[in-house]
Motif scaffolding. Structure first.
Motif, PDB file in Angstrom:
ATOM      1  N   TYR A   1      46.162  34.556  48.156  1.00 33.46           N
ATOM      2  CA  TYR A   1      45.876  35.902  47.684  1.00 33.46           C
ATOM      3  C   TYR A   1      44.493  36.008  47.041  1.00 33.46           C
ATOM      4  O   TYR A   1      43.942  37.098  46.939  1.00 33.46           O
ATOM      5  N   GLU A   2      43.961  34.873  46.585  1.00 33.46           N
ATOM      6  CA  GLU A   2      42.660  34.925  45.910  1.00 33.46           C
ATOM      7  C   GLU A   2      41.527  35.281  46.864  1.00 33.46           C
ATOM      8  O   GLU A   2      40.474  35.761  46.430  1.00 33.46           O
ATOM      9  N   LEU A   3      41.710  35.068  48.164  1.00 33.81           N
ATOM     10  CA  LEU A   3      40.636  35.350  49.113  1.00 33.81           C
ATOM     11  C   LEU A   3      40.316  36.849  49.188  1.00 33.81           C
ATOM     12  O   LEU A   3      39.160  37.248  48.972  1.00 33.81           O
ATOM     13  N   PRO A   4      41.286  37.727  49.513  1.00 36.11           N
ATOM     14  CA  PRO A   4      40.935  39.157  49.556  1.00 36.11           C
ATOM     15  C   PRO A   4      40.587  39.720  48.182  1.00 36.11           C
ATOM     16  O   PRO A   4      39.713  40.586  48.081  1.00 36.11           O
ATOM     17  N   ILE A   5      41.253  39.229  47.127  1.00 35.09           N
ATOM     18  CA  ILE A   5      40.946  39.755  45.785  1.00 35.09           C
ATOM     19  C   ILE A   5      39.512  39.431  45.408  1.00 35.09           C
ATOM     20  O   ILE A   5      38.762  40.293  44.914  1.00 35.09           O
ATOM     21  N   GLY A   6      39.081  38.198  45.621  1.00 32.81           N
ATOM     22  CA  GLY A   6      37.702  37.819  45.298  1.00 32.81           C
ATOM     23  C   GLY A   6      36.681  38.567  46.128  1.00 32.81           C
ATOM     24  O   GLY A   6      35.633  38.983  45.620  1.00 32.81           O
ATOM     25  N   ALA A   7      36.954  38.764  47.411  1.00 32.82           N
ATOM     26  CA  ALA A   7      36.009  39.470  48.270  1.00 32.82           C
ATOM     27  C   ALA A   7      35.878  40.937  47.882  1.00 32.82           C
ATOM     28  O   ALA A   7      34.767  41.475  47.799  1.00 32.82           O
ATOM     29  N   PHE A   8      37.014  41.606  47.650  1.00 31.32           N
ATOM     30  CA  PHE A   8      36.964  43.013  47.269  1.00 31.32           C
ATOM     31  C   PHE A   8      36.314  43.204  45.893  1.00 31.32           C
ATOM     32  O   PHE A   8      35.580  44.168  45.667  1.00 31.32           O
ATOM     33  N   PHE A  55      41.468  33.067  57.220  1.00 37.53           N
ATOM     34  CA  PHE A  55      40.100  33.573  57.089  1.00 37.53           C
ATOM     35  C   PHE A  55      39.765  34.647  58.115  1.00 37.53           C
ATOM     36  O   PHE A  55      38.860  35.454  57.880  1.00 37.53           O
ATOM     37  N   GLY A  56      40.433  34.672  59.237  1.00 34.85           N
ATOM     38  CA  GLY A  56      40.179  35.697  60.231  1.00 34.85           C
ATOM     39  C   GLY A  56      39.096  35.328  61.211  1.00 34.85           C
ATOM     40  O   GLY A  56      38.985  34.173  61.646  1.00 34.85           O
ATOM     41  N   CYS A  57      38.293  36.317  61.570  1.00 31.69           N
ATOM     42  CA  CYS A  57      37.340  36.172  62.666  1.00 31.69           C
ATOM     43  C   CYS A  57      36.146  35.314  62.268  1.00 31.69           C
ATOM     44  O   CYS A  57      35.623  35.422  61.157  1.00 31.69           O
ATOM     45  N   VAL A  98      38.988  42.312  54.269  1.00 30.61           N
ATOM     46  CA  VAL A  98      39.885  42.919  55.259  1.00 30.61           C
ATOM     47  C   VAL A  98      40.424  41.857  56.216  1.00 30.61           C
ATOM     48  O   VAL A  98      41.631  41.820  56.540  1.00 30.61           O
ATOM     49  N   SER A  99      39.555  40.965  56.668  1.00 30.01           N
ATOM     50  CA  SER A  99      40.005  39.904  57.580  1.00 30.01           C
ATOM     51  C   SER A  99      40.996  38.974  56.905  1.00 30.01           C
ATOM     52  O   SER A  99      41.958  38.501  57.536  1.00 30.01           O
ATOM     53  N   ALA A 100      40.772  38.683  55.611  1.00 30.22           N
ATOM     54  CA  ALA A 100      41.705  37.807  54.897  1.00 30.22           C
ATOM     55  C   ALA A 100      43.076  38.445  54.760  1.00 30.22           C
ATOM     56  O   ALA A 100      44.095  37.737  54.720  1.00 30.22           O
ATOM     57  N   ILE A 101      43.144  39.773  54.702  1.00 29.18           N
ATOM     58  CA  ILE A 101      44.445  40.457  54.625  1.00 29.18           C
ATOM     59  C   ILE A 101      45.129  40.475  55.996  1.00 29.18           C
ATOM     60  O   ILE A 101      46.333  40.200  56.120  1.00 29.18           O
ATOM     61  N   ILE A 102      44.362  40.772  57.044  1.00 28.89           N
ATOM     62  CA  ILE A 102      44.958  40.869  58.389  1.00 28.89           C
ATOM     63  C   ILE A 102      45.497  39.524  58.846  1.00 28.89           C
ATOM     64  O   ILE A 102      46.599  39.433  59.414  1.00 28.89           O
ATOM     65  N   TRP A 103      44.737  38.456  58.602  1.00 29.71           N
ATOM     66  CA  TRP A 103      45.128  37.138  59.091  1.00 29.71           C
ATOM     67  C   TRP A 103      45.609  36.227  57.963  1.00 29.71           C
ATOM     68  O   TRP A 103      45.423  35.015  58.018  1.00 29.71           O
ATOM     69  N   ALA A 104      46.208  36.800  56.949  1.00 20.77           N
ATOM     70  CA  ALA A 104      46.800  35.994  55.882  1.00 20.77           C
ATOM     71  C   ALA A 104      47.985  35.209  56.437  1.00 20.77           C
ATOM     72  O   ALA A 104      48.989  35.797  56.860  1.00 20.77           O
TER      73      ALA A 104
END
Length: 409
Positions: free
Chosen positions: A16-23, A154-156, A60-66
């Motif tokens: 969860y830290e990936l999308p939170i940190g990016a946003f 991580f996504g794309c 966004v990519s971290a959420i889609i491909w979590a």
């Protein structure tokens, strides 16, 4: 493909830290925008735009491909991977444009800017900050062996055919821009130390919105970003070529099966490659944080925060913050010019025991303009005038200096 066999099996877990940190990074990087917008600083505004978009698409990519490797949102991946390639060139290019401008200000080549010079500079800044990254996106297609890759969590990721042309197209241009930025930054510092005494006056004469403090913040930000970009580029280059280079035989051979989408589950990624993927993800929020450190706590930024907070209080209906009551200053009074004693009226002889008479005092002449300014009524004002008129001598009490005996009985 054997080098991609897993050395350890990773347990499935959500990050969860990936999308939170990016946003969070994409939101915080917008804080210094008002000051840079008023200054019409295209390089710094472009840095903000690239950092905002890059961190946003990472979140966004971290959420889609979590915890997923599904082949979904292919159009989004086409856009996101090109933005990643463009951002690799955009940040060094923006810093180069900024350092060229700072070097021109620090030298004597630019004292006043004409409208035509401002237009040329704007066109140059737009070309460097946006044209050069778009060109790198287009050149990436030369070494794009397939459509893109999907890495779990991580996504794309952009696909690169690891070869000598890939090094020349992807990595070498970034290093050249970084090297040019360091040259112009060094020249700007050299000009400053030569004219450090008159530097502030020179900024004022050049009709620039810069101050010495803003100048050094921009210069320090550019240098730190270039050191950081050099480290990331060299580390990525070494990691890429560590497994060897592929022969670039022909265009048709490299782009055969271009529609293929590579999928990399976490369980099949070696631990060192997974650690590097994790590090490269956080490198973009870290770049935004480096930018924020130099501009989010200056005087201009703090003034903007206070103004925004006041507007928010007004919008939600909170009463404005009460201002401290100003204590009125007390009225000042000019002291009256009392008659001075003549030093000749004092004597050390036996006559000193005689009572002093008013004739022994010599008052200085007092004119009507020597009236003290007092907030008195008309009656007291006329009394003061009469007191200071020359024909009215001040009557001082007599001083009885005769010694007396003290009865000790």
């Amino acid at each position: 493909m054997s080098r991609f066999l897993p050395t350890t099996i990773h347990a499935s877990e959500m990050h969860y830290e990936l999308p939170i940190g990016a946003f969070l990074a994409s939101a915080l990087v917008l804080l210094p925008v008002p000051w840079h917008w008023r200054a019409r600083n295209i390089p710094t505004l472009s840095i903000v735009a690239w950092l905002f978009v890059s961190n946003l698409q990472l979140g966004v990519s971290a959420i889609i491909w979590a915890d997923s490797i599904r082949k979904v949102a292919p159009v989004w991946c086409d856009i996101a991977t090109k933005l990643q390639v463009g951002a690799t060139m955009a940040l060094p290019a923006c810093c180069l444009s900024l350092c060229i401008h700072l070097e021109r200000i620090a030298s004597v080549r630019q004292v006043q800017s004409t409208p035509s010079q401002k237009r040329r500079r704007m066109f140059f800044d737009l070309t460097m900050c946006w044209g050069l990254p778009i060109l790198s996106m287009a050149l990436h297609y030369i070494v794009q062996g397939h459509r893109f890759d999907i890495v779990q969590d991580f996504g794309c990721k952009p696909a690169v055919y690891v070869s000598v042309p890939a090094i020349l197209v992807i990595h070498v241009p970034v290093l050249i821009v970084v090297f040019a930025t360091l040259i112009f930054a060094s020249a700007a510092l050299y000009h400053f130390f030569r004219r450090r005494i008159t530097f502030a006056r020179h900024l004022q004469d050049s009709s620039s919105a810069l101050t010495p403090s803003r100048y050094f913040r921009l210069m320090a930000m550019a240098l730190v970003q270039m050191v950081w970009a050099t480290f990331l580029t060299l580390a990525n280059l070494l990691l890429t070529i560590r497994g060897g280079l592929l022969p670039y035989t022909s265009w048709a051979d490299v782009h055969a099966g271009f529609g293929y989408i590579g999928v990399f589950p976490r369980a099949f990624i070696p631990a060192n490659h997974w650690a590097w993927a994790y590090f490269t993800f956080w490198s973009m929020p870290a770049t935004a944080l480096l930018f924020l450190v130099f501009f989010a706590f200056g005087q201009d930024a703090m003034a903007g925060y206070r103004s925004a907070f006041a507007s928010f209080r007004k919008m939600v209906g909170f009463p404005p913050k009460p201002k401290k009551a100003r204590v009125p200053s007390m009225p000042t009074f000019n002291l009256p010019r009392f008659p001075q004693l003549d030093k000749d009226s004092f004597s050390t002889s036996s006559e000193a025991h005689a009572p002093a008479t008013p004739a022994s005092f010599h008052a200085k002449s007092v004119t009507e303009t020597d009236i003290p300014l007092t907030p008195s009524s008309a009656t007291s004002f006329s009394t003061i005038v009469a007191c200071y008129h020359p024909e009215h001598k001040p009557q001082l009490p007599s001083l009885d200096l005769t010694p007396h005996t003290i009865d000790m009985a």
